[in-house]
Write a protein that holds these residues in place. Structure first.
Motif, PDB file in Angstrom:
ATOM      1  N   THR A   1       0.828  -1.206   0.000  1.00 38.06           N
ATOM      2  CA  THR A   1       0.000   0.000   0.000  1.00 38.06           C
ATOM      3  C   THR A   1       0.859   1.251   0.000  1.00 38.06           C
ATOM      4  O   THR A   1       0.570   2.234  -0.668  1.00 38.06           O
ATOM      5  CB  THR A   1      -0.922   0.005   1.232  1.00 38.06           C
ATOM      6  N   MET A   2       1.954   1.218   0.755  1.00 36.83           N
ATOM      7  CA  MET A   2       2.828   2.393   0.813  1.00 36.83           C
ATOM      8  C   MET A   2       3.332   2.753  -0.571  1.00 36.83           C
ATOM      9  O   MET A   2       3.278   3.903  -0.997  1.00 36.83           O
ATOM     10  CB  MET A   2       4.018   2.118   1.737  1.00 36.83           C
ATOM     11  N   LYS A   3       3.815   1.743  -1.288  1.00 35.47           N
ATOM     12  CA  LYS A   3       4.361   2.004  -2.621  1.00 35.47           C
ATOM     13  C   LYS A   3       3.259   2.447  -3.565  1.00 35.47           C
ATOM     14  O   LYS A   3       3.441   3.346  -4.377  1.00 35.47           O
ATOM     15  CB  LYS A   3       5.054   0.754  -3.151  1.00 35.47           C
ATOM     16  N   ALA A   4       2.091   1.820  -3.463  1.00 40.00           N
ATOM     17  CA  ALA A   4       0.984   2.160  -4.364  1.00 40.00           C
ATOM     18  C   ALA A   4       0.566   3.601  -4.206  1.00 40.00           C
ATOM     19  O   ALA A   4       0.148   4.249  -5.157  1.00 40.00           O
ATOM     20  CB  ALA A   4      -0.202   1.237  -4.104  1.00 40.00           C
ATOM     21  N   LEU A   5       0.683   4.120  -2.984  1.00 40.91           N
ATOM     22  CA  LEU A   5       0.288   5.509  -2.740  1.00 40.91           C
ATOM     23  C   LEU A   5       1.433   6.488  -2.972  1.00 40.91           C
ATOM     24  O   LEU A   5       1.253   7.699  -2.842  1.00 40.91           O
ATOM     25  CB  LEU A   5      -0.231   5.654  -1.309  1.00 40.91           C
ATOM     26  N   GLY A   6       2.616   5.974  -3.250  1.00 42.72           N
ATOM     27  CA  GLY A   6       3.736   6.863  -3.514  1.00 42.72           C
ATOM     28  C   GLY A   6       4.209   7.611  -2.285  1.00 42.72           C
ATOM     29  O   GLY A   6       4.748   8.712  -2.372  1.00 42.72           O
ATOM     30  N   LEU A   7       4.031   7.012  -1.100  1.00 43.00           N
ATOM     31  CA  LEU A   7       4.424   7.706   0.121  1.00 43.00           C
ATOM     32  C   LEU A   7       5.904   7.515   0.377  1.00 43.00           C
ATOM     33  O   LEU A   7       6.459   6.436   0.206  1.00 43.00           O
ATOM     34  CB  LEU A   7       3.616   7.171   1.309  1.00 43.00           C
ATOM     35  N   THR A   8       6.518   8.557   0.826  1.00 41.12           N
ATOM     36  CA  THR A   8       7.942   8.492   1.118  1.00 41.12           C
ATOM     37  C   THR A   8       8.162   8.126   2.569  1.00 41.12           C
ATOM     38  O   THR A   8       7.291   8.293   3.423  1.00 41.12           O
ATOM     39  CB  THR A   8       8.598   9.858   0.849  1.00 41.12           C
ATOM     40  N   ALA A   9       9.335   7.645   2.862  1.00 44.78           N
ATOM     41  CA  ALA A   9       9.662   7.314   4.246  1.00 44.78           C
ATOM     42  C   ALA A   9       9.608   8.552   5.125  1.00 44.78           C
ATOM     43  O   ALA A   9       9.254   8.502   6.295  1.00 44.78           O
ATOM     44  CB  ALA A   9      11.070   6.695   4.303  1.00 44.78           C
ATOM     45  N   ALA A  10       9.951   9.707   4.528  1.00 47.65           N
ATOM     46  CA  ALA A  10       9.930  10.951   5.310  1.00 47.65           C
ATOM     47  C   ALA A  10       8.529  11.270   5.795  1.00 47.65           C
ATOM     48  O   ALA A  10       8.325  11.714   6.921  1.00 47.65           O
ATOM     49  CB  ALA A  10      10.469  12.107   4.460  1.00 47.65           C
ATOM     50  N   VAL A  11       7.536  11.034   4.921  1.00 49.06           N
ATOM     51  CA  VAL A  11       6.154  11.277   5.324  1.00 49.06           C
ATOM     52  C   VAL A  11       5.730  10.276   6.378  1.00 49.06           C
ATOM     53  O   VAL A  11       5.143  10.603   7.395  1.00 49.06           O
ATOM     54  CB  VAL A  11       5.211  11.201   4.105  1.00 49.06           C
TER      55      VAL A  11
ATOM     56  N   LYS B   1     -18.458  24.581  22.319  1.00 50.65           N
ATOM     57  CA  LYS B   1     -17.341  24.688  23.253  1.00 50.65           C
ATOM     58  C   LYS B   1     -16.098  25.266  22.591  1.00 50.65           C
ATOM     59  O   LYS B   1     -15.230  25.821  23.263  1.00 50.65           O
ATOM     60  CB  LYS B   1     -17.028  23.310  23.842  1.00 50.65           C
ATOM     61  N   LEU B   2     -16.013  25.117  21.283  1.00 49.39           N
ATOM     62  CA  LEU B   2     -14.881  25.672  20.537  1.00 49.39           C
ATOM     63  C   LEU B   2     -15.121  27.133  20.208  1.00 49.39           C
ATOM     64  O   LEU B   2     -16.258  27.580  20.057  1.00 49.39           O
ATOM     65  CB  LEU B   2     -14.680  24.892  19.238  1.00 49.39           C
ATOM     66  N   ASP B   3     -14.028  27.893  20.082  1.00 51.93           N
ATOM     67  CA  ASP B   3     -14.125  29.290  19.662  1.00 51.93           C
ATOM     68  C   ASP B   3     -14.104  29.424  18.146  1.00 51.93           C
ATOM     69  O   ASP B   3     -14.764  30.302  17.583  1.00 51.93           O
ATOM     70  CB  ASP B   3     -12.958  30.107  20.247  1.00 51.93           C
ATOM     71  N   ARG B   4     -13.352  28.552  17.496  1.00 49.21           N
ATOM     72  CA  ARG B   4     -13.118  28.734  16.060  1.00 49.21           C
ATOM     73  C   ARG B   4     -12.885  27.381  15.386  1.00 49.21           C
ATOM     74  O   ARG B   4     -12.301  26.466  15.974  1.00 49.21           O
ATOM     75  CB  ARG B   4     -11.901  29.651  15.859  1.00 49.21           C
ATOM     76  N   LEU B   5     -13.357  27.278  14.152  1.00 48.35           N
ATOM     77  CA  LEU B   5     -13.086  26.129  13.300  1.00 48.35           C
ATOM     78  C   LEU B   5     -12.320  26.588  12.075  1.00 48.35           C
ATOM     79  O   LEU B   5     -12.658  27.615  11.476  1.00 48.35           O
ATOM     80  CB  LEU B   5     -14.388  25.461  12.837  1.00 48.35           C
ATOM     81  N   VAL B   6     -11.315  25.824  11.694  1.00 48.07           N
ATOM     82  CA  VAL B   6     -10.583  26.069  10.460  1.00 48.07           C
ATOM     83  C   VAL B   6     -10.647  24.784   9.631  1.00 48.07           C
ATOM     84  O   VAL B   6     -10.332  23.704  10.126  1.00 48.07           O
ATOM     85  CB  VAL B   6      -9.112  26.454  10.721  1.00 48.07           C
ATOM     86  N   PHE B   7     -11.067  24.921   8.383  1.00 42.64           N
ATOM     87  CA  PHE B   7     -11.072  23.800   7.447  1.00 42.64           C
ATOM     88  C   PHE B   7     -10.044  24.082   6.370  1.00 42.64           C
ATOM     89  O   PHE B   7     -10.177  25.052   5.615  1.00 42.64           O
ATOM     90  CB  PHE B   7     -12.459  23.607   6.834  1.00 42.64           C
ATOM     91  N   ARG B   8      -9.005  23.250   6.324  1.00 39.89           N
ATOM     92  CA  ARG B   8      -7.971  23.405   5.307  1.00 39.89           C
ATOM     93  C   ARG B   8      -8.204  22.417   4.175  1.00 39.89           C
ATOM     94  O   ARG B   8      -8.590  21.274   4.403  1.00 39.89           O
ATOM     95  CB  ARG B   8      -6.585  23.173   5.920  1.00 39.89           C
ATOM     96  N   PHE B   9      -7.991  22.875   2.941  1.00 36.41           N
ATOM     97  CA  PHE B   9      -8.210  22.048   1.762  1.00 36.41           C
ATOM     98  C   PHE B   9      -6.881  21.419   1.350  1.00 36.41           C
ATOM     99  O   PHE B   9      -6.008  22.097   0.802  1.00 36.41           O
ATOM    100  CB  PHE B   9      -8.809  22.877   0.634  1.00 36.41           C
ATOM    101  N   ILE B  10      -6.727  20.133   1.646  1.00 34.68           N
ATOM    102  CA  ILE B  10      -5.488  19.402   1.365  1.00 34.68           C
ATOM    103  C   ILE B  10      -5.875  18.133   0.613  1.00 34.68           C
ATOM    104  O   ILE B  10      -6.435  17.199   1.183  1.00 34.68           O
ATOM    105  CB  ILE B  10      -4.727  19.056   2.663  1.00 34.68           C
ATOM    106  N   SER B  11      -5.551  18.100  -0.667  1.00 38.27           N
ATOM    107  CA  SER B  11      -6.041  17.016  -1.519  1.00 38.27           C
ATOM    108  C   SER B  11      -5.182  15.760  -1.464  1.00 38.27           C
ATOM    109  O   SER B  11      -5.643  14.681  -1.832  1.00 38.27           O
ATOM    110  CB  SER B  11      -6.137  17.504  -2.972  1.00 38.27           C
ATOM    111  N   GLU B  12      -3.940  15.885  -1.025  1.00 38.22           N
ATOM    112  CA  GLU B  12      -3.032  14.738  -0.994  1.00 38.22           C
ATOM    113  C   GLU B  12      -3.094  14.060   0.371  1.00 38.22           C
ATOM    114  O   GLU B  12      -2.893  14.691   1.404  1.00 38.22           O
ATOM    115  CB  GLU B  12      -1.601  15.178  -1.295  1.00 38.22           C
ATOM    116  N   ALA B  13      -3.321  12.752   0.362  1.00 39.75           N
ATOM    117  CA  ALA B  13      -3.439  12.016   1.610  1.00 39.75           C
ATOM    118  C   ALA B  13      -2.149  12.058   2.421  1.00 39.75           C
ATOM    119  O   ALA B  13      -2.173  12.246   3.646  1.00 39.75           O
ATOM    120  CB  ALA B  13      -3.829  10.563   1.320  1.00 39.75           C
ATOM    121  N   ASN B  14      -1.003  11.906   1.745  1.00 39.34           N
ATOM    122  CA  ASN B  14       0.263  11.898   2.485  1.00 39.34           C
ATOM    123  C   ASN B  14       0.542  13.261   3.105  1.00 39.34           C
ATOM    124  O   ASN B  14       1.136  13.356   4.190  1.00 39.34           O
ATOM    125  CB  ASN B  14       1.426  11.445   1.602  1.00 39.34           C
ATOM    126  N   THR B  15       0.088  14.340   2.460  1.00 43.02           N
ATOM    127  CA  THR B  15       0.267  15.682   3.029  1.00 43.02           C
ATOM    128  C   THR B  15      -0.604  15.858   4.257  1.00 43.02           C
ATOM    129  O   THR B  15      -0.169  16.435   5.269  1.00 43.02           O
ATOM    130  CB  THR B  15      -0.056  16.767   1.982  1.00 43.02           C
TER     131      THR B  15
END
Length: 508
Positions: free
Chosen positions: A6-16, A217-231
């Motif tokens: 699975t790691m290779k199929a997703l192109g994930l690096t060891a650093a990630v 209970k939270l003060d703020r929500l932030v939704f970040r758009f990140i399309s890459e799973a490894n990121t």
């Protein structure tokens, strides 16, 4: 048979995979940050069908009904409802003293405006209108009461009112600001208010202290758009996001072992199958289709590729789906029996089986490779044909250009088998380019006219059994919904459908 990693199929690096954990204090107190894959580009409820829209906007808007992570339907902006005139009229009593974020009052006129707009010219531009075409019109009875006049029965309507196109919008604000402005500056009655939207980057919301359900209970929500799973995983490990919604199966163990992170894996709506071409090739024979099902070890695929984050299925729905029949069991894996069935059907050795699939889906690529290995063991000649998703979904499938089998993944946030079955099996539907069965059509149409829960469930289960008997698809698995969550997040309800509602959640 060998499965690719699975790691290779997703192109994930060891650093990630081994990114060092940074202190969760990188997040501000009272702020929770969630990563979603797609920026919907418009926050208008009638403009989208994307789950990632609802992941964020479910906090901005309310519907007449609500459904939480526990899957229970509850009152929201409507406190009660009743069916009148032989179910041709549904009367909703509305919650009083509710205001939109801009101070505009919520009332019956707002409900009528919302549905007039959804069912009118503006709604016609988007993908949501067809979900509500059972409604003829909405009539105002008084400030706190509305009637839905129905063209036809819709037993899933109350669930639909809890999401997407049915979210209630402020009439005066939309009329004064215009649709384009509303797309990027949303206003609802929900527990969080719009603050800022930076396209392709993030959406920022702040708590609505006057929400009818109580202040979050939270003060703020932030939704970040990140399309890459490894990121997403790297940002989660670094402490720059609190909740990741794209977790590659191969990295699930890494998150599980982390001291600062939790992996949450829950049964979700997404089911995956190989649909069969019932018109051409060897798969036009029902006994051949059954042989192909029995020749693929789905349990082994779930274990090796999904690392156990899924379940086998007997029909194209999850165990949470209304209409699922727990007594219906998948055809067993039996390679010897499958070979005998192919011989009895006089399928020649080396007969071709082409599998068309979404080329961007790294996990399914592994599933397809494993499936091809089993088909080869049956003496067939499998070929894998990847496509760009728009090409596969808008041309190859609907125009009947597939090979013997094709990849179909389906969610269906309503968790109702009708959402899958009607679109997959009724003749003339986009996702059914080959099969035409009058008996199946009749059953699919009949259940849409039935409000009685037990009667309708019985019909849906009959449909599932009939489809299984006809072997219209190779049901592969129900894929779990997986989240990576920073342990500083408290009282996080992991929704099966990724429709977050951060009202009780807090952060340390």
């Amino acid at each position: 048979m060998k499965f690719s990693k699975t790691m290779k199929a997703l192109g994930l690096t060891a650093a990630v995979a081994l990114a060092p954990l940074m202190a969760s204090s990188a997040q501000a107190a009272g702020t929770l940050t969630t990563a979603v894959a797609i920026d919907p580009a418009s926050w208008d409820p009638i403009d989208t069908f994307l789950v990632d829209w609802s992941s964020a906007a479910n906090n901005i808007y309310d519907g007449l009904t609500a459904r939480g992570a526990d899957m229970k339907l509850t009152p929201a902006l409507a406190t009660s409802w009743e069916f009148l005139d032989d179910n041709k009229r549904i009367r909703f009593k509305l919650r009083e003293n509710v205001k939109f974020h801009n101070g505009e009052p919520f009332n019956a006129q707002a409900v009528k405006f919302t549905f007039d707009r959804l069912l009118g010219e503006e709604g016609r531009k988007g993908p949501q209108q067809s979900n509500y075409n059972s409604i003829e019109r909405v009539e105002v009875v008084d400030d706190n009461t509305v009637d839905f006049i129905m063209k036809q029965p819709d037993p899933v309507l109350l669930t639909k009112l809890a999401g997407y196109g049915a979210m209630i919008v402020p009439p005066k604000y939309v009329q004064e600001k215009g649709d384009d402005y509303f797309n990027t500056h949303p206003v609802g009655t929900g527990p969080f208010k719009f603050v800022e939207y930076n396209p392709k980057d993030r959406l920022i919301l702040e708590a609505n202290p006057d929400h009818w359900g109580g202040a979050p209970k939270l003060d703020r929500l932030v939704f970040r758009f990140i399309s890459e799973a490894n990121t997403q995983v790297a940002e989660l490990q670094a402490g720059r996001i609190d909740v990741a919604t794209l977790i590659p199966f191969g990295l699930a163990p890494t998150i599980e072992k982390s001291q600062n992170l939790s992996l949450m894996s829950v049964t979700g709506p997404t089911v995956v199958s190989l649909r069969f071409n019932t018109k051409d090739g060897i798969t036009k024979d029902v006994n051949v289709r059954k042989a192909l099902i029995m020749g693929v070890d789905r349990d082994a695929i779930i274990k090796a590729v999904l690392l156990g984050h899924g379940k086998p299925i007997a029909s194209f729905q999850s165990e949470l789906s209304f209409g699922n029949d727990p007594a219906l069991k998948p055809l067993p894996f039996d390679l010897a029996k499958a070979k005998q069935m192919l011989q009895a059907a006089k399928v020649p050795a080396g007969a071709p089986v082409r599998i068309d699939f979404r080329g961007n889906d790294a996990t399914f690529r592994e599933v397809a490779q494993a499936t091809a290995g089993y088909l080869q063991a049956l003496g067939l000649k499998p070929a894998l044909q990847p496509h760009e998703p728009p090409v596969l979904l808008n041309d190859i499938i609907p125009n009947g250009k597939t090979g013997e089998a094709w990849h179909q993944a389906w969610g269906g946030w309503t968790f109702d088998y009708d959402n899958n079955a009607y679109l997959m099996y009724h003749s003339g539907e986009k996702w059914n380019p080959y099969y035409n069965d009058a008996k199946l059509n009749e059953m699919l149409e009949k259940q849409r006219l039935v409000y009685d829960v037990k009667e309708r469930e019985k019909i849906l289960q009959e449909i599932a059994r009939y489809v299984a008997d006809q072997a219209l698809e190779l049901p592969l698995y129900n894929q779990n919904t997986i989240y990576g969550v920073n342990k500083r997040v408290k009282d996080f309800d992991a929704p099966a459908d990724r429709r977050f509602r951060y009202t009780k959640t807090s952060v340390e």
